[in-house]
Design a protein around this motif. Sequence first.
Motif, PDB file in Angstrom:
ATOM      1  N   ARG A  96       6.258   4.635  -1.344  1.00 21.78           N
ATOM      2  CA  ARG A  96       5.531   3.304  -0.877  1.00 21.78           C
ATOM      3  C   ARG A  96       5.464   3.023   0.531  1.00 21.78           C
ATOM      4  O   ARG A  96       4.613   2.705   1.078  1.00 21.78           O
ATOM      5  CB  ARG A  96       6.651   2.306  -1.270  1.00 21.78           C
ATOM      6  CG  ARG A  96       6.310   2.052  -3.114  1.00 21.78           C
ATOM      7  CD  ARG A  96       6.737   0.710  -3.657  1.00 21.78           C
ATOM      8  NE  ARG A  96       6.560   0.630  -4.894  1.00 21.78           N
ATOM      9  CZ  ARG A  96       5.982  -0.213  -5.464  1.00 21.78           C
ATOM     10  NH1 ARG A  96       5.070  -1.106  -4.896  1.00 21.78           N
ATOM     11  NH2 ARG A  96       6.087  -0.466  -6.632  1.00 21.78           N
ATOM     12  N   LYS A  97       6.408   3.494   1.379  1.00 20.93           N
ATOM     13  CA  LYS A  97       6.438   3.560   2.727  1.00 20.93           C
ATOM     14  C   LYS A  97       5.018   4.571   3.401  1.00 20.93           C
ATOM     15  O   LYS A  97       4.549   4.057   4.139  1.00 20.93           O
ATOM     16  CB  LYS A  97       7.750   4.308   3.321  1.00 20.93           C
ATOM     17  CG  LYS A  97       8.158   3.730   4.752  1.00 20.93           C
ATOM     18  CD  LYS A  97       9.518   4.388   5.077  1.00 20.93           C
ATOM     19  CE  LYS A  97      10.410   3.490   6.032  1.00 20.93           C
ATOM     20  NZ  LYS A  97      11.367   4.165   6.242  1.00 20.93           N
ATOM     21  N   GLN A  98       5.000   5.636   2.855  1.00 21.59           N
ATOM     22  CA  GLN A  98       3.983   6.585   2.853  1.00 21.59           C
ATOM     23  C   GLN A  98       2.858   5.972   2.888  1.00 21.59           C
ATOM     24  O   GLN A  98       1.704   6.490   3.379  1.00 21.59           O
ATOM     25  CB  GLN A  98       4.213   7.804   2.125  1.00 21.59           C
ATOM     26  CG  GLN A  98       4.365   8.907   2.759  1.00 21.59           C
ATOM     27  CD  GLN A  98       4.514  10.254   1.917  1.00 21.59           C
ATOM     28  OE1 GLN A  98       4.372  10.261   0.522  1.00 21.59           O
ATOM     29  NE2 GLN A  98       4.457  11.308   2.453  1.00 21.59           N
ATOM     30  N   SER A  99       2.716   4.876   1.812  1.00 23.56           N
ATOM     31  CA  SER A  99       1.164   4.594   1.601  1.00 23.56           C
ATOM     32  C   SER A  99       0.429   3.703   2.800  1.00 23.56           C
ATOM     33  O   SER A  99      -0.528   3.728   2.836  1.00 23.56           O
ATOM     34  CB  SER A  99       1.318   3.393   0.516  1.00 23.56           C
ATOM     35  OG  SER A  99       1.875   2.238   1.084  1.00 23.56           O
ATOM     36  N   GLY A 100       1.425   3.077   3.586  1.00 25.48           N
ATOM     37  CA  GLY A 100       0.960   2.741   5.017  1.00 25.48           C
ATOM     38  C   GLY A 100       0.385   1.237   4.628  1.00 25.48           C
ATOM     39  O   GLY A 100      -0.207   0.505   5.548  1.00 25.48           O
ATOM     40  N   GLN A 101       0.659   0.771   3.417  1.00 27.74           N
ATOM     41  CA  GLN A 101      -0.014  -0.620   2.984  1.00 27.74           C
ATOM     42  C   GLN A 101       0.960  -1.786   2.998  1.00 27.74           C
ATOM     43  O   GLN A 101       2.271  -1.294   2.456  1.00 27.74           O
ATOM     44  CB  GLN A 101      -0.837  -0.598   1.413  1.00 27.74           C
ATOM     45  CG  GLN A 101      -1.992   0.487   1.578  1.00 27.74           C
ATOM     46  CD  GLN A 101      -2.509   0.247   0.233  1.00 27.74           C
ATOM     47  OE1 GLN A 101      -1.686   0.512  -0.757  1.00 27.74           O
ATOM     48  NE2 GLN A 101      -3.805   0.164   0.185  1.00 27.74           N
ATOM     49  N   LEU A 102       0.840  -2.750   3.475  1.00 26.75           N
ATOM     50  CA  LEU A 102       1.620  -4.011   3.420  1.00 26.75           C
ATOM     51  C   LEU A 102       1.091  -5.369   2.899  1.00 26.75           C
ATOM     52  O   LEU A 102       0.047  -5.610   3.353  1.00 26.75           O
ATOM     53  CB  LEU A 102       1.984  -4.042   4.738  1.00 26.75           C
ATOM     54  CG  LEU A 102       3.296  -5.422   4.970  1.00 26.75           C
ATOM     55  CD1 LEU A 102       4.558  -4.719   4.289  1.00 26.75           C
ATOM     56  CD2 LEU A 102       3.570  -5.640   6.328  1.00 26.75           C
ATOM     57  N   CYS A 103       1.442  -5.700   1.941  1.00 27.83           N
ATOM     58  CA  CYS A 103       0.910  -6.819   1.215  1.00 27.83           C
ATOM     59  C   CYS A 103       1.581  -8.062   1.470  1.00 27.83           C
ATOM     60  O   CYS A 103       2.825  -8.123   1.192  1.00 27.83           O
ATOM     61  CB  CYS A 103       0.641  -6.521  -0.217  1.00 27.83           C
ATOM     62  SG  CYS A 103      -0.121  -7.793  -1.312  1.00 27.83           S
ATOM     63  N   TYR A 152      -1.145  -1.470  -7.577  1.00 29.55           N
ATOM     64  CA  TYR A 152      -0.663  -1.581  -5.991  1.00 29.55           C
ATOM     65  C   TYR A 152       0.618  -0.673  -5.820  1.00 29.55           C
ATOM     66  O   TYR A 152       1.767  -0.989  -6.451  1.00 29.55           O
ATOM     67  CB  TYR A 152      -0.498  -2.893  -5.581  1.00 29.55           C
ATOM     68  CG  TYR A 152      -0.035  -2.956  -4.170  1.00 29.55           C
ATOM     69  CD1 TYR A 152      -0.908  -2.761  -3.031  1.00 29.55           C
ATOM     70  CD2 TYR A 152       1.177  -3.580  -3.794  1.00 29.55           C
ATOM     71  CE1 TYR A 152      -0.392  -2.705  -1.706  1.00 29.55           C
ATOM     72  CE2 TYR A 152       1.828  -3.395  -2.529  1.00 29.55           C
ATOM     73  CZ  TYR A 152       0.695  -3.198  -1.507  1.00 29.55           C
ATOM     74  OH  TYR A 152       1.032  -3.174  -0.065  1.00 29.55           O
ATOM     75  N   GLY A 196       2.178   0.152  -2.653  1.00 26.71           N
ATOM     76  CA  GLY A 196       2.506  -0.190  -1.147  1.00 26.71           C
ATOM     77  C   GLY A 196       3.516  -1.021  -1.219  1.00 26.71           C
ATOM     78  O   GLY A 196       4.312  -1.444  -2.075  1.00 26.71           O
ATOM     79  N   GLN A 197       3.898  -1.518   0.095  1.00 27.38           N
ATOM     80  CA  GLN A 197       5.134  -2.316   0.442  1.00 27.38           C
ATOM     81  C   GLN A 197       4.572  -3.917   0.447  1.00 27.38           C
ATOM     82  O   GLN A 197       3.572  -4.171   0.437  1.00 27.38           O
ATOM     83  CB  GLN A 197       5.794  -1.874   1.644  1.00 27.38           C
ATOM     84  CG  GLN A 197       6.158  -0.563   1.549  1.00 27.38           C
ATOM     85  CD  GLN A 197       7.372  -0.170   2.717  1.00 27.38           C
ATOM     86  OE1 GLN A 197       7.012  -0.416   3.900  1.00 27.38           O
ATOM     87  NE2 GLN A 197       8.457   0.092   2.405  1.00 27.38           N
ATOM     88  N   VAL A 250       2.850   0.654   9.372  1.00 21.90           N
ATOM     89  CA  VAL A 250       1.857   0.011   8.666  1.00 21.90           C
ATOM     90  C   VAL A 250       0.299   0.221   9.032  1.00 21.90           C
ATOM     91  O   VAL A 250       0.072   0.046  10.342  1.00 21.90           O
ATOM     92  CB  VAL A 250       2.066  -1.731   8.713  1.00 21.90           C
ATOM     93  CG1 VAL A 250       0.918  -2.441   7.860  1.00 21.90           C
ATOM     94  CG2 VAL A 250       3.405  -1.999   8.331  1.00 21.90           C
TER      95      VAL A 250
END
Length: 199
Positions: A77-84, A101, A103-104, A137
């Motif tokens: 999840r960290k690797q996804s670089g996405q923060l919702c 989804y 991500g984080q 992020v």
Amino acid sequence: MSASPLLEKLIKSLQIMPGIGPRSAVRIAYHLLDRRREESVQLADTLKEAVEKIGLCSHCRDYSEEEVCPICASFKRKQSGQLCVVETPSDLLAVESSGNYFGQYFVLHGHLSPIDGVGPTELGIDILIKRLSAGEVKELILATNPTVEGDATASYIAALAKRYNISVSKLASGVPLGGDLDNIDEQTIAASLAHRRPY
Ligand SMILES: [Zn+2]
């Protein structure tokens, strides 16, 4: 007047729950006492333990009994670089159950509302800034509720993210105006995530 002051106390306590008025509280109290007393004791124990042990994850502010919740601890999840960014833990759950989804998250526990004394401090913006400035992020996805307050909060956070050169997107429409995320079906959330637009 009930013959048992303790029963009256129980009925009154039950009414702190959303949607539970005096009549429902009486019905629940009798239900808890009539049968399955063992299960009622278990419920009381679990409630006590949950209230005592569940705090907020230090990264995302979702409810967790760990310092860092399993979602934040996940390397993938960290690797996804996405923060919702969502307003409530139930909004997080709604996005999570859309199954689309990976991500984080960051949970605000509300929205900016100066009249009610809710400002950046109450929403944990200092923690969010720390995460944005850490360089992990890449994309911030705004999933605040489509209300006046939700939109104002989103634009405040978008401005913060842009300071750190993070790309910002927003859930696509399909989420009815004024509606809460957690009242919307999973397909709609999945679609608004897939069709999110740059903010
Ligand atoms: Zn977390």
